[in-house]
Design a protein around this motif. Structure first.
Motif, mmCIF file in Angstrom:
data_model
loop_
_atom_site.group_PDB
_atom_site.id
_atom_site.type_symbol
_atom_site.label_atom_id
_atom_site.label_comp_id
_atom_site.label_asym_id
_atom_site.label_seq_id
_atom_site.Cartn_x
_atom_site.Cartn_y
_atom_site.Cartn_z
ATOM 1 N N ARG A 164 42.644 36.413 43.678
ATOM 2 C CA ARG A 164 43.662 35.534 43.792
ATOM 3 C C ARG A 164 43.929 34.552 42.607
ATOM 4 N N GLN A 165 43.025 34.062 42.204
ATOM 5 C CA GLN A 165 42.776 32.945 41.023
ATOM 6 C C GLN A 165 42.612 33.578 39.777
ATOM 7 N N TYR A 166 42.508 34.898 39.718
ATOM 8 C CA TYR A 166 42.450 35.815 37.913
ATOM 9 C C TYR A 166 43.477 37.055 37.539
ATOM 10 N N THR A 215 39.488 35.494 47.406
ATOM 11 C CA THR A 215 40.055 33.817 46.478
ATOM 12 C C THR A 215 39.694 33.626 44.442
#
Length: 84
Positions: A46-48, A43
């Motif tokens: 994917r975000q950073y 997660t």
């Protein structure tokens, strides 16, 4: 012999402290399951992910550094679970 016992205790405390930092970096409570660790890493990755910041070299460099730290924490925790 007592010195080696003290060294072992110190080493264990250092490992526990560094594991706590790994859990914190992945935004998890200490003792989270292996599945939770994997899910949190994916997660956050994917975000950073650095590809999100290709237009801004400064943000891209920051993202690369953060993803590297997240991956190091993830690998350290996986190694911890494999040692159990």
């Amino acid at each position: 012999s007592s010195m080696s016992g003290m060294d072992r205790q110190s080493r264990d405390r250092m490992r526990d402290r560094s594991l706590a930092k790994c859990f914190a970096l992945l935004e998890l409570p200490v003792g989270a399951s292996r599945t939770e660790v994997m899910r949190a890493w994916r997660t956050l990755l994917r975000q950073y992910h650095p590809d999100r910041y290709l237009g801004d070299p400064e943000q891209h460099a920051s993202a690369v550094a953060l993803v590297t730290s997240l991956t190091d924490a993830y690998l350290a925790l996986l190694a911890h679970y494999d040692r159990r």
